[in-house]
Design a protein around this motif. Structure first.
Motif, PDB file in Angstrom:
ATOM      1  N   THR A   2       0.840  -1.187   0.000  1.00 20.39           N
ATOM      2  CA  THR A   2       0.000   0.000   0.000  1.00 20.39           C
ATOM      3  C   THR A   2       0.877   1.240   0.000  1.00 20.39           C
ATOM      4  O   THR A   2       1.723   1.420   0.885  1.00 20.39           O
ATOM      5  N   GLN A   4       1.009   5.431  -0.049  1.00 25.79           N
ATOM      6  CA  GLN A   4       0.213   6.601   0.298  1.00 25.79           C
ATOM      7  C   GLN A   4       0.786   7.854  -0.350  1.00 25.79           C
ATOM      8  O   GLN A   4       2.004   7.972  -0.544  1.00 25.79           O
ATOM      9  N   GLU A  61      -8.473  16.533  -0.940  1.00 28.07           N
ATOM     10  CA  GLU A  61      -9.400  15.471  -0.558  1.00 28.07           C
ATOM     11  C   GLU A  61     -10.237  15.011  -1.749  1.00 28.07           C
ATOM     12  O   GLU A  61     -10.444  13.813  -1.961  1.00 28.07           O
ATOM     13  N   LYS A  64      -8.491  12.672  -4.010  1.00 29.85           N
ATOM     14  CA  LYS A  64      -8.256  11.336  -3.449  1.00 29.85           C
ATOM     15  C   LYS A  64      -6.815  11.091  -3.007  1.00 29.85           C
ATOM     16  O   LYS A  64      -6.317   9.957  -3.068  1.00 29.85           O
ATOM     17  N   ASP A  66      -4.127  10.773   0.115  1.00 31.83           N
ATOM     18  CA  ASP A  66      -4.292  10.150   1.429  1.00 31.83           C
ATOM     19  C   ASP A  66      -4.085  11.137   2.569  1.00 31.83           C
ATOM     20  O   ASP A  66      -4.565  10.903   3.681  1.00 31.83           O
ATOM     21  N   TYR A  92     -11.253  12.892   5.720  1.00 35.92           N
ATOM     22  CA  TYR A  92     -10.560  11.624   5.543  1.00 35.92           C
ATOM     23  C   TYR A  92      -9.039  11.748   5.541  1.00 35.92           C
ATOM     24  O   TYR A  92      -8.338  10.766   5.744  1.00 35.92           O
ATOM     25  N   LEU A  93      -8.512  12.915   5.285  1.00 38.09           N
ATOM     26  CA  LEU A  93      -7.081  13.069   5.093  1.00 38.09           C
ATOM     27  C   LEU A  93      -6.295  12.941   6.402  1.00 38.09           C
ATOM     28  O   LEU A  93      -6.696  13.498   7.431  1.00 38.09           O
ATOM     29  N   THR A  94      -5.175  12.242   6.346  1.00 34.70           N
ATOM     30  CA  THR A  94      -4.196  12.321   7.423  1.00 34.70           C
ATOM     31  C   THR A  94      -3.524  13.690   7.342  1.00 34.70           C
ATOM     32  O   THR A  94      -3.148  14.130   6.257  1.00 34.70           O
ATOM     33  N   ARG A 123      -6.406  11.058  12.861  1.00 35.86           N
ATOM     34  CA  ARG A 123      -5.850  11.399  11.544  1.00 35.86           C
ATOM     35  C   ARG A 123      -4.620  12.300  11.637  1.00 35.86           C
ATOM     36  O   ARG A 123      -4.220  12.884  10.638  1.00 35.86           O
ATOM     37  N   GLN A 319       5.605   6.026   0.849  1.00 35.62           N
ATOM     38  CA  GLN A 319       4.841   7.249   1.068  1.00 35.62           C
ATOM     39  C   GLN A 319       5.489   8.379   0.272  1.00 35.62           C
ATOM     40  O   GLN A 319       6.691   8.616   0.385  1.00 35.62           O
ATOM     41  N   ARG A 343      -1.638   4.861  -9.197  1.00 37.14           N
ATOM     42  CA  ARG A 343      -2.115   3.806  -8.295  1.00 37.14           C
ATOM     43  C   ARG A 343      -2.358   2.505  -9.067  1.00 37.14           C
ATOM     44  O   ARG A 343      -2.040   1.416  -8.574  1.00 37.14           O
TER      45      ARG A 343
END
Length: 354
Positions: A2, A4, A61, A64, A66, A92-94, A123, A319, A343
């Motif tokens: 994964t 980010q 955001e 999309k 992260d 949703y964002l860190t 977050r 990341q 992605r």
């Protein structure tokens, strides 16, 4: 694997398309209006730079990503304040807030962190930087010796983590002391913010191997990044730890390589740069460093930038902290034309490897 993707928001002004000069966008300045004479600004004083940052966060955001990274810029707005503001502006964002361990008490920093975690549902993340320039440190009231910079970070992280997770915690170090510390009541049981560290020295690598969740490398040619990833992972393995690797790089992507190079050269001219080191991999050293802090920019077509970022991911980068000038418009552009295909490319490579 994964991977980010973060987008860096500017805390000291943003450019405009085809205009490299910094503007405190969103704020009306009667002494130096941005709009031409005869063109009114209906926003008046009701819209300011924080509203511009809010727009960037919403763009990130919607695109999309992260997370967002809030840069610690001595000439800019306070990163923790911006992080709190943007945490509430997103769902949703860190939110990765960069700051220096000289900021103050590790216990106070930990209390700030658990408050952030409470109202963002976990977050919040920390990037703890080290200012190597002694003159700049003293301008900020920090007179710690050069040799003590990383030892102070080590104590800072150690104390902050333990007062979040431990009751009755004692610590007596060179820089921080705690007696029977630890949070109770509503501040207890909160998630410890992931710790991002950076640096390109042996001391920085050793500290990350010991304490960091993520070590953020500066943008460099692929073979150099791959070698440093191998070194960092070996150091972490000896500590019995798993360390994630991040990469901080700006991006300038356009429909064609010719258009991207044209815009890069225009940016260089507008910022007074006589020469830019453009290697065969499209990595332009120093192009936006003065503005965003990134050591290099990936310049090329959407496809080229996508493939080059995917190559870094294939080398072990998990990341990416991306950025660009102007931040608002480029967040939409990268989110639309690079992230989806990137992605897809990374996921496809992971499935083939499995």
């Amino acid at each position: 694997m994964t991977v980010q993707f973060f987008w860096q928001v500017p805390t000291a002004g943003d450019g405009r398309y085809a205009d490299a000069e910094k503007h405190i966008r969103g704020e009306r300045a009667d002494s130096r209006p941005y709009f031409l004479p005869g063109v009114t600004d209906p926003r008046g004083q009701r819209f300011n730079y924080f509203d511009h940052l809010h727009q960037i966060a919403k763009a990130v955001e919607l695109a999309k990503f992260d997370g967002i990274k809030v840069r610690n810029d001595p000439e800019g707005d306070e990163s923790w304040i911006v992080a709190g503001y943007l945490s509430r502006a997103t769902r949703y964002l860190t939110v990765l807030a960069e700051f220096d361990a000289s900021r103050g008490s590790a216990v106070y920093a930990a209390k700030n962190a658990v408050s952030y975690q409470r109202f963002t549902e976990g977050r919040f993340a920390w990037q703890i930087g080290v200012e190597s320039d002694e003159a700049k440190r003293r301008q900020q009231g920090d007179f710690v010796a050069q040799a003590d910079l990383y030892p102070r970070v080590e104590e800072f992280v150690t104390v902050a983590r333990n007062v979040i997770t431990t009751t009755g915690y004692d610590f007596n170090g060179r820089f921080f002391q705690v007696l029977q510390g630890g949070f109770q009541g509503p501040l207890s049981g909160q998630k410890v913010p992931p710790v991002y560290l950076s640096g390109e020295t042996d001391e920085a690598y050793a500290l990350s191997a010991k304490l960091a969740d993520v070590h953020v490398l500066e943008a460099q040619p692929l073979d150099a990044v791959a070698a440093k990833i191998s070194l960092l992972r070996n150091l972490a393995s000896k500590q019995g730890r798993v360390l994630q690797i991040g990469l901080r790089v700006d991006v300038l992507a356009r429909e064609t390589e010719e258009e991207a190079v044209f815009d890069a050269k225009r940016y260089a001219e507008q910022t007074g740069q006589k020469a830019i080191d453009n290697n065969a991999a499209g990595l332009w050293q120093g192009l936006t460093t003065a503005s965003t802090g990134a050591s290099a920019v990936l310049v090329g077509s959407f496809e080229q930038v996508t493939e080059r970022l995917a190559a870094f991911a294939d080398a072990g980068v998990e990341q990416f902290i991306l950025g660009a000038v102007p931040s608002l418009e480029e967040a939409y552009r990268i989110g639309e034309y690079v992230l989806p295909s990137l992605r897809s490319l990374i996921n496809g490579a992971s499935q083939r490897a499995a």
